[in-house]
Design an enzyme around this catalytic site. Structure first.
Site, PDB file in Angstrom:
ATOM      1  NE  ARG A  36      -2.513  -0.270   3.567  1.00 36.00           N
ATOM      2  CZ  ARG A  36      -3.188   0.492   4.408  1.00 36.00           C
ATOM      3  NH1 ARG A  36      -4.374   0.953   4.094  1.00 36.00           N
ATOM      4  NH2 ARG A  36      -2.664   0.796   5.582  1.00 36.00           N
ATOM      5  CE  LYS A  98       2.321  -6.680   5.497  1.00 33.25           C
ATOM      6  NZ  LYS A  98       2.140  -5.233   5.268  1.00 33.25           N
ATOM      7  NE  ARG A 226       3.130   1.251  12.484  1.00 39.18           N
ATOM      8  CZ  ARG A 226       2.579   0.900  11.334  1.00 39.18           C
ATOM      9  NH1 ARG A 226       1.492   0.158  11.321  1.00 39.18           N
ATOM     10  NH2 ARG A 226       3.091   1.275  10.185  1.00 39.18           N
TER      11      ARG A 226
HETATM   12  P1  ATP Z   1       0.053  -0.404   7.546  1.00 38.59           P
HETATM   13  O1  ATP Z   1      -0.687  -1.289   6.581  1.00 38.59           O
HETATM   14  O2  ATP Z   1      -0.473  -0.491   8.934  1.00 38.59           O
HETATM   15  O3  ATP Z   1       0.284   0.985   7.058  1.00 38.59           O
HETATM   16  P2  ATP Z   1       2.498  -1.797   6.996  1.00 38.59           P
HETATM   17  O4  ATP Z   1       3.833  -1.382   7.522  1.00 38.59           O
HETATM   18  O5  ATP Z   1       2.119  -3.224   7.086  1.00 38.59           O
HETATM   19  O6  ATP Z   1       1.510  -0.945   7.767  1.00 38.59           O
HETATM   20  P3  ATP Z   1       1.793  -1.824   4.180  1.00 38.59           P
HETATM   21  O7  ATP Z   1       1.844  -0.725   3.177  1.00 38.59           O
HETATM   22  O8  ATP Z   1       0.488  -2.497   4.440  1.00 38.59           O
HETATM   23  O9  ATP Z   1       2.408  -1.261   5.517  1.00 38.59           O
HETATM   24  O10 ATP Z   1       2.801  -2.964   3.718  1.00 38.59           O
HETATM   25  C1  ATP Z   1       4.055  -2.681   3.168  1.00 38.59           C
HETATM   26  C2  ATP Z   1       5.114  -2.891   4.236  1.00 38.59           C
HETATM   27  O11 ATP Z   1       5.213  -4.277   4.515  1.00 38.59           O
HETATM   28  C3  ATP Z   1       6.512  -2.500   3.793  1.00 38.59           C
HETATM   29  O12 ATP Z   1       6.758  -1.153   4.047  1.00 38.59           O
HETATM   30  C4  ATP Z   1       7.382  -3.418   4.666  1.00 38.59           C
HETATM   31  O13 ATP Z   1       7.571  -2.868   5.923  1.00 38.59           O
HETATM   32  C5  ATP Z   1       6.531  -4.641   4.860  1.00 38.59           C
HETATM   33  N1  ATP Z   1       6.927  -5.747   3.966  1.00 38.59           N
HETATM   34  C6  ATP Z   1       7.436  -5.683   2.703  1.00 38.59           C
HETATM   35  N2  ATP Z   1       7.636  -6.898   2.186  1.00 38.59           N
HETATM   36  C7  ATP Z   1       7.244  -7.787   3.137  1.00 38.59           C
HETATM   37  C8  ATP Z   1       7.199  -9.202   3.203  1.00 38.59           C
HETATM   38  N3  ATP Z   1       7.565  -9.975   2.188  1.00 38.59           N
HETATM   39  N4  ATP Z   1       6.749  -9.747   4.365  1.00 38.59           N
HETATM   40  C9  ATP Z   1       6.363  -8.996   5.408  1.00 38.59           C
HETATM   41  N5  ATP Z   1       6.380  -7.656   5.395  1.00 38.59           N
HETATM   42  C10 ATP Z   1       6.803  -7.044   4.280  1.00 38.59           C
HETATM   43  C1  BTN Z   2       0.676  -4.620   1.775  1.00 36.84           C
HETATM   44  O1  BTN Z   2       0.862  -5.289   2.782  1.00 36.84           O
HETATM   45  O2  BTN Z   2       0.817  -3.398   1.716  1.00 36.84           O
HETATM   46  C2  BTN Z   2       0.173  -5.320   0.528  1.00 36.84           C
HETATM   47  C3  BTN Z   2       1.182  -6.235  -0.083  1.00 36.84           C
HETATM   48  C4  BTN Z   2       0.650  -6.858  -1.374  1.00 36.84           C
HETATM   49  C5  BTN Z   2       1.685  -7.696  -2.064  1.00 36.84           C
HETATM   50  C6  BTN Z   2       1.131  -8.435  -3.256  1.00 36.84           C
HETATM   51  S1  BTN Z   2       2.264  -9.641  -3.909  1.00 36.84           S
HETATM   52  C7  BTN Z   2       1.263  -9.864  -5.324  1.00 36.84           C
HETATM   53  C8  BTN Z   2       0.792  -8.476  -5.716  1.00 36.84           C
HETATM   54  N1  BTN Z   2       1.768  -7.826  -6.557  1.00 36.84           N
HETATM   55  C9  BTN Z   2       2.279  -6.735  -5.968  1.00 36.84           C
HETATM   56  O3  BTN Z   2       3.138  -5.998  -6.478  1.00 36.84           O
HETATM   57  N2  BTN Z   2       1.725  -6.554  -4.768  1.00 36.84           N
HETATM   58  C10 BTN Z   2       0.734  -7.586  -4.464  1.00 36.84           C
END
Ligand code: ATP
Ligand code: BTN
Length: 229
Positions: A36, A98, A226
């Site tokens: 996101r 996560k 958070r």
């Molecule tokens: P929120 O959704 O609460 O804003 P979030 O930190 O989970 O918090 P997202 O945008 O949902 O943010 O997810 C992207 C984030 O997930 C990245 O900034 C990184 O911190 C984390 N991330 C990236 N790749 C992975 C992965 N493969 N597994 C777990 N976490 C990951």
């Molecule tokens: C998040 O946690 O912010 C969302 C992560 C979504 C990841 C998936 S992997 C398959 C698809 N292709 C991308 O580039 N993003 C989503």
């Protein structure tokens, strides 16, 4: 369904082309996996990365699709004896870290849903070392990614059909039961941060927060949840 060795992002691939409702694209590796808010989704070998297309016409509302998709992932992981929680609005957590994220994007009539699941990774890049976890790290064995994908697609099929017929009400309780931080003190990060106790979600999927000024409904939009320090 198409399964690729590598692509930039399964999400962007489906957004670029003209693919019908139900198309699924999976990739072993993504070079520019997205989360996101333009964040990066680490997509090294071992994980499961896929996106699929839905036609917006089939749904009265699409706002709650991330919650229904996250629930589907969590329910699918039950069948591997893994107990996961849903971090509102779009993440799946395992043992406090996560394990999966959902990204939903709309372009015109097309809704593209992307799901990343950490399955067989044994290590993660520096930035997410302490916050990410894979199924293998918990189960201590490799899982077949086709089995994981099949289980998730099965739950998605049931849940998205029900969502398209009856909307969000049948999901409220099922999601709330799995909600991370329920009953705990949290902070909602946005332009105007709010602190309070996370009460649950309402019939439309908004987060309910007990604050000093009363119960507030929080929309998913640009907010992050958070735990309170
Ligand atoms: P929120 O959704 O609460 O804003 P979030 O930190 O989970 O918090 P997202 O945008 O949902 O943010 O997810 C992207 C984030 O997930 C990245 O900034 C990184 O911190 C984390 N991330 C990236 N790749 C992975 C992965 N493969 N597994 C777990 N976490 C990951
Ligand atoms: C998040 O946690 O912010 C969302 C992560 C979504 C990841 C998936 S992997 C398959 C698809 N292709 C991308 O580039 N993003 C989503």
């Amino acid at each position: 369904m198409v399964w690729l060795k590598e692509t930039d992002s399964t999400q962007d691939l489906l957004k670029r082309g003209d693919f019908p409702h139900g198309t699924v694209v999976v990739a072993d590796v993504q070079k520019r996996g997205k989360g996101r808010k333009g964040r990066r989704w680490e997509s090294q070998e071992g994980g499961l990365y896929f996106s699929f297309v839905l036609s917006a016409k089939n749904f009265k509302e699409i706002m709650q699709i991330p919650l229904v998709a996250g629930l589907s992932v969590s329910e699918a992981l039950d069948s591997f004896r893994l107990s996961t929680s849903l971090k509102w609005p779009n993440d799946v957590y395992l043992k406090g870290r996560k394990v999966s994220g959902v990204l939903v994007e709309r372009t015109g009539d097309k809704v593209v849903v992307g799901i990343g699941v950490n399955v067989n990774q044994t290590e993660f890049p520096e930035g997410i070392k302490d916050t990410a976890v894979s199924l293998k790290q918990v189960l201590r064995r490799d899982l077949n990614r086709v089995d994981v994908l099949t289980a998730i697609l099965g739950r998605l099929q049931d849940n998205l059909s029900l969502f398209s017929e009856e909307g969000f009400p049948p999901f409220r309780e099922r999601i709330e039961k799995r909600l991370l931080f329920k009953g705990e003190e949290v902070v909602i990060l946005s332009e105007k941060p709010e602190a309070g106790i996370l009460l649950g979600i309402d019939e439309e999927g908004f987060l309910l927060l007990q604050t000093a000024e009363g119960v507030k409904r929080i929309t998913a939009g640009e907010v992050s949840l958070r735990p309170s320090l």
